[in-house]
Design a protein around this motif. Structure first.
Motif, PDB file in Angstrom:
ATOM      1  N   THR A 107       0.078   5.770  14.212  1.00  0.00           N
ATOM      2  CA  THR A 107      -1.372   5.809  14.029  1.00  0.00           C
ATOM      3  C   THR A 107      -1.731   6.028  12.565  1.00  0.00           C
ATOM      4  O   THR A 107      -2.629   5.378  12.024  1.00  0.00           O
ATOM      5  CB  THR A 107      -1.988   6.923  14.885  1.00  0.00           C
ATOM      6  N   LEU A 108      -1.032   6.938  11.922  1.00  0.00           N
ATOM      7  CA  LEU A 108      -1.292   7.209  10.505  1.00  0.00           C
ATOM      8  C   LEU A 108      -0.985   5.990   9.646  1.00  0.00           C
ATOM      9  O   LEU A 108      -1.716   5.678   8.698  1.00  0.00           O
ATOM     10  CB  LEU A 108      -0.454   8.403  10.044  1.00  0.00           C
ATOM     11  N   ALA A 109       0.098   5.284   9.989  1.00  0.00           N
ATOM     12  CA  ALA A 109       0.467   4.102   9.214  1.00  0.00           C
ATOM     13  C   ALA A 109      -0.575   2.993   9.342  1.00  0.00           C
ATOM     14  O   ALA A 109      -0.768   2.195   8.414  1.00  0.00           O
ATOM     15  CB  ALA A 109       1.835   3.591   9.661  1.00  0.00           C
ATOM     16  N   ASN A 110      -1.247   2.942  10.496  1.00  0.00           N
ATOM     17  CA  ASN A 110      -2.240   1.897  10.742  1.00  0.00           C
ATOM     18  C   ASN A 110      -3.620   2.244  10.199  1.00  0.00           C
ATOM     19  O   ASN A 110      -4.537   1.415  10.244  1.00  0.00           O
ATOM     20  CB  ASN A 110      -2.346   1.617  12.248  1.00  0.00           C
ATOM     21  N   ASP A 111      -3.785   3.463   9.705  1.00  0.00           N
ATOM     22  CA  ASP A 111      -5.085   3.886   9.178  1.00  0.00           C
ATOM     23  C   ASP A 111      -5.210   3.424   7.729  1.00  0.00           C
ATOM     24  O   ASP A 111      -4.751   4.088   6.797  1.00  0.00           O
ATOM     25  CB  ASP A 111      -5.212   5.408   9.280  1.00  0.00           C
ATOM     26  N   LEU A 112      -5.859   2.278   7.542  1.00  0.00           N
ATOM     27  CA  LEU A 112      -5.970   1.698   6.206  1.00  0.00           C
ATOM     28  C   LEU A 112      -6.961   2.453   5.321  1.00  0.00           C
ATOM     29  O   LEU A 112      -7.015   2.213   4.109  1.00  0.00           O
ATOM     30  CB  LEU A 112      -6.387   0.230   6.317  1.00  0.00           C
ATOM     31  N   SER A 113      -7.741   3.362   5.920  1.00  0.00           N
ATOM     32  CA  SER A 113      -8.700   4.130   5.120  1.00  0.00           C
ATOM     33  C   SER A 113      -8.084   5.364   4.482  1.00  0.00           C
ATOM     34  O   SER A 113      -8.691   5.995   3.616  1.00  0.00           O
ATOM     35  CB  SER A 113      -9.887   4.565   5.992  1.00  0.00           C
TER      36      SER A 113
END
Length: 426
Positions: A73-79
């Motif tokens: 999930t953290l890796a997918n958070d582009l913000s």
């Protein structure tokens, strides 16, 4: 402008000797020497039961499924970005860590008397606390349990504090020397600092009962002693996070002051992330604010501010009900496996008729067992069976797989038999 010619390098020593040529070699660090020897050993049956890492049946460092989920999930958070954290760390992490340690209904938290700072795992949590005490507390003597975690003396003494010990474990009976503990704390220097293992004592696996903790608390407060808890195994001892924090909560809710170093290396498997916290329970909210201001001045020259990734993982798990439940379920399964392996080892030794009483293995708790094996027997295990462990007989139960228990039990049996006098075997 005048042209400057390159300067010839200044030769400090005409003979080319190093400034550090007279430096002596530092003593070896036993646990890392053991690991290095294990890594070089080509034997396919070798076992590493020294360093405290919870491993899978295949011997790999166990990564929790909930941690994998959060990292994705953290890796997918582009913000997300990699901005520096504040000196005291991630605010939400600190708030949630204090709640996990002291409980959601903690009077000290409700009254804003707890200051929590994110640190670089449990080691720097201890070191920051020791540095604070060295600078701001009138008593510089710290009592450590005998025995204790091997790095405790290093972390505490490096801050300039003086070390003493109190009786904790009786090597003859293989149980807690509770009377000796009370006697030593009863005669300790007034105002001295006393280090406790909150649960899952390392290296012995022997903990006081709740009733004994209450006696300890009363004695500590009567004598004006300052408790400093090291909590590295919350949830891995009983399988319940609240139960494993009871010793701390007894002190945290009695109106007195105490220190708590907290680590997520073991109970979340975040060894390499180096994530932990230091919490200090103060008398008043005003004192807590003053303490926090001074902690910033201690942290700043040590590491300026803590890393972000481990804190982000822990925060995500602690603040989400579903993730928290997944974590506690995995934690319970890990604890149950520790209990199962203990029982399996005990049963194997009993079935082999290994001389001695091995019931202490199933009475001890947490990740470690103080087997009672002596240094000669440990050397025998390494030499004859390629089993690597601490010379004091401590083993990491979390590093022992079920399928390896028969091999390990057979090795212990041979080590014990070989150490008996020949007349005993006749």
């Amino acid at each position: 402008m005048e042209h400057l010619k390159p300067m010839e390098p200044t030769r400090i020593h005409s003979n080319g000797d190093s400034l550090f040529q007279d430096m002596t070699f530092a003593p070896d660090i036993p646990v890392y020497v053991t690991t290095a020897a294990y890594n070089k050993d080509p034997c396919p049956n070798k076992l590493h039961l020294g360093i405290g890492v919870y491993r899978t049946e295949e011997g790999k460092c166990h990564t929790l499924n909930v941690v994998k989920q959060v990292e994705q999930t953290l890796a997918n958070d582009l913000s997300a970005d990699k901005e520096y954290l504040p000196i005291t760390g991630m605010p939400e992490f600190n708030k949630l860590s204090a709640k996990l340690m002291f409980g959601s209904g903690s009077p000290a938290i409700k009254e804003s008397r707890v200051v929590t700072v994110q640190c670089v795992s449990g080691c720097l949590s201890l070191r920051v606390g020791a540095e604070f005490l060295a600078k701001h507390y009138h008593q510089h003597v710290v009592y450590l349990p005998e025995p204790t975690y091997g790095n405790h003396p290093n972390l505490i003494s490096a801050a300039g504090l003086t070390l003493k010990t109190y009786r904790y474990y009786d090597p003859k009976t293989l149980v807690l020397d509770f009377q000796g503990l009370l006697e030593d704390l009863g005669s300790a220097l007034t105002g001295a600092i006393v280090l406790f293992h909150a649960c899952g004592h390392n290296p012995t696996g022997v903990d006081p009962t709740c009733q004994q903790w209450e006696q300890i608390r009363q004695l500590m407060r009567q004598r004006g002693l300052l408790p400093f808890f090291d909590c590295a195994y919350q949830g891995l001892v009983s399988g319940n996070l609240d139960d494993d924090a009871q010793s701390i909560r007894m002190f945290g809710c009695d109106g007195g002051e105490c220190f708590v170093a907290q680590s997520y290396s073991k109970n979340m498997g975040l060894y390499g992330e180096r994530i932990g916290s230091l919490s200090i329970v103060c008398k008043t909210a005003d004192v807590a604010r003053r303490v926090e201001s001074q902690l910033k001045l201690i942290i700043r020259p040590l590491y300026s501010n803590p890393p972000i990734h481990g804190a982000a993982i822990v925060t995500a798990i602690l603040k989400d009900r579903d993730l928290y439940q997944k974590w506690t379920n995995e934690l319970k399964a890990m604890r149950d496996r520790l209990v199962q392996v203990r029982r399996q080892l005990y049963d194997s030794l009993c079935n082999k008729g290994t001389p001695g009483d091995w019931s202490h293995i199933i009475k001890q708790v947490g990740m470690y067992s103080f087997t009672g094996l002596n240094k000669d027997q440990v050397d025998f295990l390494t030499r004859e069976y390629h089993i690597y462990m601490s010379s004091d007989g401590r083993i990491n139960i979390g590093g022992l797989s079920s399928k390896a228990v028969p091999y390990f039990a057979g090795a212990i049996h041979d080590a014990v038999i070989s150490s008996l006098p020949s007349s005993t075997l006749a």
